[in-house]
Design a protein around this motif. Structure first.
Motif, short mmCIF file in Angstrom:
data_model
loop_
_atom_site.label_atom_id
_atom_site.label_comp_id
_atom_site.label_asym_id
_atom_site.label_seq_id
_atom_site.Cartn_x
_atom_site.Cartn_y
_atom_site.Cartn_z
N THR A 22 7.30 -7.96 -11.28
CA THR A 22 8.18 -7.54 -10.20
C THR A 22 7.62 -6.28 -9.54
N VAL A 23 8.01 -6.10 -8.29
CA VAL A 23 7.68 -4.88 -7.56
C VAL A 23 8.85 -4.62 -6.60
N LEU A 24 9.15 -3.35 -6.39
CA LEU A 24 10.20 -2.94 -5.48
C LEU A 24 9.57 -2.37 -4.22
N ILE A 25 10.04 -2.83 -3.06
CA ILE A 25 9.56 -2.33 -1.78
C ILE A 25 10.76 -2.07 -0.87
N SER A 26 10.52 -1.38 0.24
CA SER A 26 11.62 -1.10 1.17
C SER A 26 11.18 -1.28 2.62
N PRO A 27 10.96 -2.51 3.05
CA PRO A 27 10.57 -2.71 4.44
C PRO A 27 11.71 -2.32 5.38
N LYS A 47 0.84 -1.20 0.00
CA LYS A 47 0.00 0.00 0.00
C LYS A 47 0.87 1.24 0.00
N CYS A 48 0.51 2.20 -0.86
CA CYS A 48 1.20 3.48 -0.92
C CYS A 48 0.16 4.55 -1.26
N GLY A 49 -0.40 5.16 -0.23
CA GLY A 49 -1.38 6.21 -0.44
C GLY A 49 -2.60 5.72 -1.18
N ILE A 50 -3.16 6.61 -1.99
CA ILE A 50 -4.35 6.27 -2.76
C ILE A 50 -4.02 5.73 -4.15
N PHE A 51 -2.75 5.78 -4.51
CA PHE A 51 -2.35 5.43 -5.88
C PHE A 51 -1.91 3.98 -6.06
N PHE A 52 -1.45 3.34 -5.00
CA PHE A 52 -0.88 2.01 -5.17
C PHE A 52 -1.43 1.09 -4.09
N ASN A 53 -2.13 0.05 -4.52
CA ASN A 53 -2.68 -0.95 -3.61
C ASN A 53 -2.63 -2.28 -4.35
N LEU A 54 -1.59 -3.07 -4.06
CA LEU A 54 -1.37 -4.33 -4.78
C LEU A 54 -1.43 -5.49 -3.79
N SER A 55 -2.08 -6.56 -4.21
CA SER A 55 -2.14 -7.78 -3.41
C SER A 55 -1.51 -8.92 -4.21
N ILE A 56 -0.54 -9.60 -3.58
CA ILE A 56 0.20 -10.68 -4.23
C ILE A 56 0.03 -11.96 -3.41
N GLU A 57 -0.30 -13.04 -4.09
CA GLU A 57 -0.32 -14.35 -3.43
C GLU A 57 1.11 -14.74 -3.09
N ILE A 69 13.96 3.17 -9.93
CA ILE A 69 12.66 3.28 -10.61
C ILE A 69 11.57 3.59 -9.59
N SER A 70 10.57 4.32 -10.02
CA SER A 70 9.45 4.67 -9.15
C SER A 70 8.78 3.40 -8.62
N SER A 71 8.53 3.40 -7.32
CA SER A 71 7.94 2.22 -6.69
C SER A 71 7.35 2.61 -5.33
N PRO A 72 6.58 1.72 -4.72
CA PRO A 72 6.04 2.00 -3.39
C PRO A 72 7.10 1.77 -2.30
N ALA A 73 8.18 2.53 -2.39
CA ALA A 73 9.30 2.42 -1.46
C ALA A 73 9.83 3.83 -1.18
N LEU A 74 10.14 4.10 0.08
CA LEU A 74 10.62 5.42 0.47
C LEU A 74 12.12 5.43 0.73
N SER A 75 12.80 4.40 0.26
CA SER A 75 14.24 4.27 0.42
C SER A 75 14.80 3.60 -0.83
N PHE A 76 16.08 3.84 -1.11
CA PHE A 76 16.72 3.13 -2.22
C PHE A 76 17.31 1.79 -1.75
N LEU A 84 13.96 -4.19 -1.70
CA LEU A 84 13.84 -5.59 -2.05
C LEU A 84 13.03 -5.67 -3.34
N GLU A 85 13.52 -6.47 -4.27
CA GLU A 85 12.77 -6.72 -5.50
C GLU A 85 12.06 -8.06 -5.34
N ILE A 86 10.77 -8.04 -5.56
CA ILE A 86 9.97 -9.26 -5.44
C ILE A 86 9.56 -9.69 -6.85
#
Length: 140
Positions: free
Chosen positions: A108-113, A65-75, A89-96, A99-101
Motif C-alpha cells: 500500500t501507499v498513501l498519496i494526496s492528489p 515522486k517526493c523529493g529525493i527520498f521517494f520515487n516509486l513506480s507501480i504498474e 502515517i508518513s507518506s508522499p502526501a502533503l495533506s491528510f 487516497l490509499e492505493i
C-alpha cells in the motif's frame, strides 16, 4: 502523460510558517547567523520537498515522486483498490485528505492528489478492474 499535483493542507503551511518564521525572526534579532543559516536551509529543503511531490500516470505506470527520498513506480494493472484514507502515517502526501492505493498482493501507499476524481478516472481508464471506494460508495 498526466501529472497530478499533491494537495497541500493550509494548516500545514501556516504551522510551518509560524514555527520556522518565528525561529528565523528570533535568530536575526539575536544576530545568531549560524542558527539563521541552518533554519533557512531547512526552509529551502521543505520548499523543495513541497514542489517535488507529485504523481504521474504514463505508459500504464503510476510514478509517485517526493523529493529525493521517494520515487516509486507501480504498474497500474497491479492496482487492486483505491480508497479514501485519513491515516497520518508518513507518506508522499502533503495533506491528510488521502487516497490509499493497494497494489500487488499486500503493498500500500498513501498519496494526496489535488484532483482525486480525475486521478481515479485515469487509473480506471487503464485498469477498469480496480475497486474504488470513496465517500461511502464502492465502484467497480
Amino acid at each position: 502523460m498526466e501529472k497530478f499535483e499533491s494537495k497541500i493542507d493550509l494548516w500545514l503551511i501556516l504551522f510551518l510558517v509560524l514555527i520556522f518564521g518565528g525561529i528565523l525572526v528570533r535568530s536575526a534579532y539575536d544576530q545568531n547567523w549560524i542558527s539563521f543559516s541552518f533554519i533557512l536551509l531547512v526552509v529551502i529543503f521543505i520548499t523543495y520537498m513541497f514542489s517535488t511531490t507529485f504523481y504521474i500516470i504514463e505508459n500504464k505506470k503510476l510514478r509517485i515522486k517526493c523529493g529525493i527520498f521517494f520515487n516509486l513506480s507501480i504498474e497500474i494493472e497491479g492496482i487492486k483498490k483505491v480508497s479514501e484514507s485519513y491515516n497520518i502515517i508518513s507518506s508522499p502526501a502533503l495533506s491528510f485528505d488521502r487516497l490509499e492505493i493497494l497494489y500487488n498482493k499486500f503493498d500500500t501507499v498513501l498519496i494526496s492528489p489535488k484532483d482525486k476524481i480525475r486521478f481515479i478516472e485515469a487509473i480506471q481508464k487503464i485498469n477498469p478492474e480496480t475497486e474504488i471506494k470513496i465517500k461511502e460508495k464502492i465502484y467497480k
